[in-house]
Motif scaffolding. Sequence first.
Motif, mmCIF file in Angstrom:
data_model
loop_
_atom_site.group_PDB
_atom_site.id
_atom_site.type_symbol
_atom_site.label_atom_id
_atom_site.label_comp_id
_atom_site.label_asym_id
_atom_site.label_seq_id
_atom_site.Cartn_x
_atom_site.Cartn_y
_atom_site.Cartn_z
ATOM 1 N N ASP A 3 -22.149 -42.296 2.770
ATOM 2 C CA ASP A 3 -23.568 -41.971 2.663
ATOM 3 C C ASP A 3 -23.865 -40.690 3.437
ATOM 4 O O ASP A 3 -23.161 -40.330 4.390
ATOM 5 C CB ASP A 3 -24.414 -43.136 3.178
ATOM 6 N N PRO A 4 -24.939 -39.971 3.038
ATOM 7 C CA PRO A 4 -25.261 -38.671 3.673
ATOM 8 C C PRO A 4 -25.508 -38.776 5.157
ATOM 9 O O PRO A 4 -25.172 -37.881 5.928
ATOM 10 C CB PRO A 4 -26.517 -38.233 2.906
ATOM 11 N N LEU A 5 -26.094 -39.916 5.629
ATOM 12 C CA LEU A 5 -26.396 -40.058 7.055
ATOM 13 C C LEU A 5 -25.113 -40.098 7.893
ATOM 14 O O LEU A 5 -25.030 -39.482 8.956
ATOM 15 C CB LEU A 5 -27.227 -41.324 7.283
ATOM 16 N N SER A 6 -24.080 -40.810 7.388
ATOM 17 C CA SER A 6 -22.806 -40.876 8.106
ATOM 18 C C SER A 6 -22.144 -39.519 8.179
ATOM 19 O O SER A 6 -21.580 -39.116 9.210
ATOM 20 C CB SER A 6 -21.866 -41.881 7.428
ATOM 21 N N VAL A 7 -22.223 -38.778 7.057
ATOM 22 C CA VAL A 7 -21.624 -37.441 7.037
ATOM 23 C C VAL A 7 -22.322 -36.534 8.038
ATOM 24 O O VAL A 7 -21.690 -35.789 8.791
ATOM 25 C CB VAL A 7 -21.698 -36.850 5.613
ATOM 26 N N ALA A 11 -20.687 -34.828 11.462
ATOM 27 C CA ALA A 11 -20.709 -33.371 11.611
ATOM 28 C C ALA A 11 -21.332 -32.971 12.938
ATOM 29 O O ALA A 11 -20.842 -32.078 13.641
ATOM 30 C CB ALA A 11 -21.478 -32.729 10.436
ATOM 31 N N PHE A 12 -22.427 -33.662 13.292
ATOM 32 C CA PHE A 12 -23.107 -33.342 14.550
ATOM 33 C C PHE A 12 -22.219 -33.695 15.746
ATOM 34 O O PHE A 12 -22.103 -32.952 16.726
ATOM 35 C CB PHE A 12 -24.430 -34.103 14.615
#
Length: 477
Positions: A3-7, A11-12
């Motif tokens: 999911d985009p939140l995990s990605v 990254a952060f």
Amino acid sequence: MRDPLSVLTDAFTSFLFGKIESTRLPVRTSTGQAQAVYLPTAAPGLGDSGVIIGREVYSGKGYIYDPFQLYGQQLPAPHWLVLGESGNGKSALEKTYVLRQLRFRDRQVVVLDAQGEDGVGEWNLIAEELGITPIRLDPTAALDMGIRLNPLDPAITTTGQLALLRTIIEVAMGHGLDERSGFALKVAHAYVNETIVDRQPVLMDIVEQLRHPEPESAEAMNVAIDDVRAWGLDVALVIDRLVDGDLRGMFDGPTTVGIDLDAPLIVFDLSHIDRNSIAMPILMAIVGVWLEHTWIRPDRKKRIFLVEEAWHIINSPFVAQLFQRLLKFGRRLGLSFVAVVHHLSDVVDGAAAKEAAAILKMASTRTIYAQKADEARATGRVLGLPRWAVEIIPTLTPGIAVWDVNGNVQVVKHLITETERPLVFTDRAMTQSSRDHDRELTDDALRAAELEAEERAAAFMEQHVSDLDGSSESTVA
């Protein structure tokens, strides 16, 4: 698909702390290197000064034990109890321990050898190797100018002589002396010591005085002379057994001249005495007191007193009381008492339960070889062993034992050198033919058996390590 939140979170995190590996590459290693993982399951050692016994099974570390080095630091008393059924390695341990202790110049050892093999005591081979002649106490040989130990030897104090005489009589009678019999013995002993000055008093002198007491003895207590004679009659009959009975010749004369009390090893060969007869505890008492007054001296030597078949001591209230005093006294003068017993139930349920408990309490070191499960549980209760040790005792193979050194409990494999091997094994009558002709038990087979035993023990420990209670954890951590 992630999911985009995990990605965004990964990254952060990578931006702040660098790249994070979510998996690790496998590590290939050998069992020899990986065994370091199990080090926390091995108890700490006893130091590196003293006599090497073998190796601790779970860690493979060398196991070194010396009561004289540990006394006052890890040991409150230098005395040692060895338990286990026959054929598991008790004798081999004792003999190698003595041989290794004798490499120190300030050591002396006395052994009461009650086991027989080939017509001699089982310590005979070691004595021969060291150029020492055992002191063989044999009623038959004693009649032909054999070895004698005099209970009235002037080297023993007057108080010690009287205590020894009382113990001999009480062991033979199976009960304590009453006041009247004790008075008759005391009077006879005092008269003999006062009047015989040109030679060593002997037991026959006591018997004669009991049979024919002096009138002064009766007058001092305001009783009739016939009463004093009657009080001492049973005592005279018991002592007469040492003078003219089945123990004749061993104690009814002056102490044999030439017994070398300065030898590094002194072996009392008791193998010709019936171990189930009343003679054995009497012998133990006489030898113990005689040594107390003639062998133990304040000369800074470290002494080891090893007793085979020690239940003859611990199971007799009167002999046990004498040895309690010897242990307390000897501790101040550098004496380590080693008692070898097959079963603890032989003594803790006997007539001398109270005295046995006192002696066991003074033994801060306990070595337990294989026992049946019921016996192991009983031993564990009496000695306060941790549960894991009690459970492993029935699975032990010959040569492996549980060692409890003042609460430091470890499983130890006893190692024997090729030089020691022919001196320490006591089963030649059963095995010599096979070794000489077809060598059925080869060195390779021995090593394979040892390896299998250690693997079984390690597997047992791994299986039960999660079940250790709090007391066990403090012992083996």
